[in-house]
Scaffold this active site. Structure first.
Site, mmCIF file in Angstrom:
data_model
loop_
_atom_site.group_PDB
_atom_site.id
_atom_site.type_symbol
_atom_site.label_atom_id
_atom_site.label_comp_id
_atom_site.label_asym_id
_atom_site.label_seq_id
_atom_site.Cartn_x
_atom_site.Cartn_y
_atom_site.Cartn_z
ATOM 1 N N ASP A 199 10.657 -5.122 -6.381
ATOM 2 C CA ASP A 199 10.243 -5.652 -5.080
ATOM 3 C C ASP A 199 9.197 -6.734 -5.339
ATOM 4 O O ASP A 199 8.059 -6.447 -5.701
ATOM 5 C CB ASP A 199 9.664 -4.502 -4.237
ATOM 6 C CG ASP A 199 8.965 -4.972 -2.958
ATOM 7 O OD1 ASP A 199 8.843 -6.196 -2.746
ATOM 8 O OD2 ASP A 199 8.530 -4.098 -2.178
ATOM 9 N N LYS A 225 6.170 -14.795 3.036
ATOM 10 C CA LYS A 225 4.955 -14.512 2.268
ATOM 11 C C LYS A 225 4.692 -15.593 1.231
ATOM 12 O O LYS A 225 3.773 -15.495 0.416
ATOM 13 C CB LYS A 225 5.078 -13.148 1.586
ATOM 14 C CG LYS A 225 5.082 -11.990 2.599
ATOM 15 C CD LYS A 225 5.053 -10.655 1.900
ATOM 16 C CE LYS A 225 5.527 -9.519 2.758
ATOM 17 N NZ LYS A 225 4.496 -8.968 3.638
ATOM 18 N N CYS A 363 1.470 -0.088 5.594
ATOM 19 C CA CYS A 363 2.853 0.377 5.356
ATOM 20 C C CYS A 363 2.977 1.055 4.007
ATOM 21 O O CYS A 363 3.993 0.922 3.322
ATOM 22 C CB CYS A 363 3.855 -0.762 5.449
ATOM 23 S SG CYS A 363 3.932 -1.515 7.050
HETATM 24 C C1 LIG Z 1 5.270 -4.972 -1.451
HETATM 25 C C2 LIG Z 1 6.020 -5.241 -0.184
HETATM 26 N N1 LIG Z 1 7.305 -4.868 -0.080
HETATM 27 C C3 LIG Z 1 8.023 -5.110 1.025
HETATM 28 C C4 LIG Z 1 7.489 -5.733 2.127
HETATM 29 C C5 LIG Z 1 8.345 -5.969 3.330
HETATM 30 O O1 LIG Z 1 8.607 -7.328 3.502
HETATM 31 P P1 LIG Z 1 9.394 -7.874 4.765
HETATM 32 O O2 LIG Z 1 8.712 -7.302 5.966
HETATM 33 O O3 LIG Z 1 9.250 -9.347 4.687
HETATM 34 O O4 LIG Z 1 10.805 -7.428 4.654
HETATM 35 C C6 LIG Z 1 6.156 -6.126 2.077
HETATM 36 C C7 LIG Z 1 5.535 -6.758 3.256
HETATM 37 O O5 LIG Z 1 4.463 -6.406 3.701
HETATM 38 C C8 LIG Z 1 5.404 -5.874 0.888
HETATM 39 O O6 LIG Z 1 4.119 -6.238 0.813
#
Ligand SMILES: Cc1ncc(COP(=O)(O)O)c(C=O)c1O
Lengths: 405, 141
Positions: A199, A225, A363
């Site tokens: 990820d 991001k 999250c």
């Molecule tokens: C480490 C990580 N993974 C996944 C995500 C999810 O990204 P998205 O909301 O753009 O799908 C985030 C976003 O906060 C993140 O920081």
């Protein structure tokens, strides 16, 4: 081109916004980054002069849109050093990329199999695997996070076994800022015949992303991001792996031919791109990565690391403030715990003072549970932040602590 | 005093402060003074969902009136709870149930709280009304 902070800041219109009459200090780049004029212009130019559906029509405008879209794919393949454009799937973002692969793995994972993730995962790289394991009666196993915010590779060596079918790990923690040793992890995994999913949501704008060097089997990130648009992201997968997975959604360009009895699917990468894609998003993402490239990745990393060191020193000296996550290898993301105070109280007062930071569990509720914290205050910086902004934040934080105690 | 009068008094109390930071400083003071809920009610069944910080709420029926006690792990939230309690506690259930609690908007607090927090506020008021209704129905029997 050197690193000229003033001209960089001028590229980002949002940075001159006022909040409650005060200059905005935006330190929530881990959630999303702002967009430079170059990206905004790229998107409006597309809609003003180039808009057309891709891969479908024989007229000139459609050819133009198709070429632009496919060139973006090739640019991105090159940017992350993929072997071929066929390994680049456009998605909505990180979350959809994880779900796409988790859905494909539902044919591969069977009862008794194991998937390994870490305690520091974002829910987006946690829940899809948890649900898959639940559905297929497999076991989800968790690498723990050490006190300093890193993981221990010897724990991985002990955990990996013949039942392990996948390792999924974040390249960089969105809470702790830790850069995980993903190349080492791929090596260990491959020695045991296990594929690796990375990820890269927090990495794409703040670290070197070279999928050939990491040698992971899957990698994903979100455009928003990395100074790009929302609603566009990328899934990279090695061809052999993408070929093994079934399509995620059906309809549109992912189809090669259909009759009343059956359908044959298109080849990579189109097999995974159902429906009309986000063309403007792809062009905007290409433009944002070019923007990063023009400034120079090394210039950016150096500048951001300087911000990180400055902020770390500054925060360490505020009474009652503790930095959560002290890995040697970090991006400019700093989580803070304020002794005896709830992060929400601080977040509200900081907002009054024009400071945008994130409070809560980010999250990553399992990580908060492991750290035994109700949440943290997260300062996440980007290439347009300055030491003056860190000072403003630190002053505001001290004022908030003062009001609350 | 009626709920309406108590609400108006609070709006006046906050009107003294021109600066937002002063309004918050006042709210924080109120939060710190909030009488703490009996420890035995700080359990899962007294938690209000929908709040970003944890909020526990308990209600008793005393002399035909509802008496609330509450606590939170965040002090600004406690300040808001303390305002709600001042207005709603020791009132009779039908008055509580038929009142709308817009005084938080009138102070301007709800626009300054993040949307998730404003939702927490809505959940808190809803839960307080539900308690009033339940206690009233139980007493009727
Ligand atoms: C480490 C990580 N993974 C996944 C995500 C999810 O990204 P998205 O909301 O753009 O799908 C985030 C976003 O906060 C993140 O920081």
């Amino acid at each position: 081109m050197g690193f000229k902070i003033n001209s960089i800041r001028n590229d980002f219109p949002v940075l001159s916004t006022k909040v409650n009459g005060k200059q905005l200090v935006y330190l929530d780049n881990g959630a999303t980054t702002h967009k430079p004029m170059q990206v905004i212009d790229r998107i409006s130019n597309y809609y003003m002069t180039e808009n057309s559906n891709v891969h479908r029509a024989s007229y000139n405008l459609s050819h133009i849109a198709t070429d632009l879209f496919e060139n973006s794919r090739k640019f991105i393949a090159n940017f992350i050093n993929a072997a071929s454009y066929r390994e680049i799937i456009f998605t909505k973002g990180t979350t959809e990329s994880v779900n796409l692969v988790a859905s494909g793995f539902s044919d591969i994972i069977t009862e008794g199999d194991e998937i390994i993730i870490t305690v520091m995962e974002h829910h987006s790289n946690f829940v899809p695997w948890q649900q898959l394991c639940k559905k297929n009666k497999a076991t989800l196993r968790f690498l723990s996070v050490l006190k300093d915010g890193t993981i221990d590779l010897s724990e991985l060596l002990a955990m990996i076994n013949s039942k392990t079918k996948l390792i999924s790990i974040t390249h960089i923690s969105n809470v702790l800022g830790t850069i995980n040793p993903v190349k080492k992890i791929s090596e260990i995994a491959h020695n045991n015949g296990v594929p690796v999913f990375v990820d890269g949501a927090q990495a794409i704008a703040h670290a070197n992303v070279d999928v050939s060097e990491i040698d992971c089997d899957f990698y994903c990130f979100s455009g928003h991001k990395a100074y790009g648009p929302m609603g566009i992201g990328v899934l990279y997968g090695k061809e052999e792996w993408l070929n093994r997975l079934s399509p995620y959604q059906y309809g549109g360009e992912m189809i090669s031919s259909v009759n009343f009895k059956s359908t044959t699917f298109n080849e990579l990468p189109y097999k995974f791109e159902a429906g009309t894609p986000n063309v403007a998003g792809a062009l905007g993402l290409e433009r944002s990565l070019r923007y990063i490239q023009d400034i120079g990745l090394d210039n950016i990393f150096k500048y951001e690391d300087d911000l990180l060191q400055y902020a770390t020193k500054k925060f360490e000296n505020i009474k009652g403030v503790m930095i959560i996550g002290n890995a040697k290898s970090k991006i400019p993301v700093i989580s803070l715990n304020i002794e005896g105070l709830h992060p929400y109280d601080i977040g509200i007062l900081l907002d009054q003072m024009g400071i945008a930071i994130r409070t809560g569990n980010h999250c990553a509720q399992p990580l908060m549970e492991a750290l035994e914290l109700p949440g943290t205050l997260r300062v996440s910086m980007a290439l347009y932040n300055t030491k003056e902004e860190i000072d403003l934040f630190a002053d505001a934080l001290m004022k908030a602590i003062d009001m609350l105690t | 005093m009626t709920i309406k009068e108590k609400s108006e008094a609070i709006v006046e109390e906050f009107a003294i402060f021109d600066d937002w930071m002063d309004k918050y400083a006042h709210l924080i003071e109120l939060g710190k003074e909030l009488p703490i809920i009996d420890e035995k009610y700080k359990d899962e069944s007294h938690l209000i969902s929908g709040c970003q910080s944890r909020v526990w709420l308990h209600a008793d029926y005393v002399n035909d009136n509802v008496v609330y006690t509450a606590d939170s792990d965040a002090v600004i939230t406690k300040g808001i709870i303390s305002l709600l309690i001042r207005v709603m506690s020791d009132a009779n259930p039908s008055e509580i149930y038929s009142s709308d609690f817009t005084f938080i908007d009138d102070i301007g607090l709800s626009t300054h709280l993040s949307p998730t927090r404003a939702n927490g506020l809505v959940s808190m008021v809803k839960q307080m009304k539900l308690y009033a209704k339940a206690l009233y129905l139980r007493a009727e029997k």
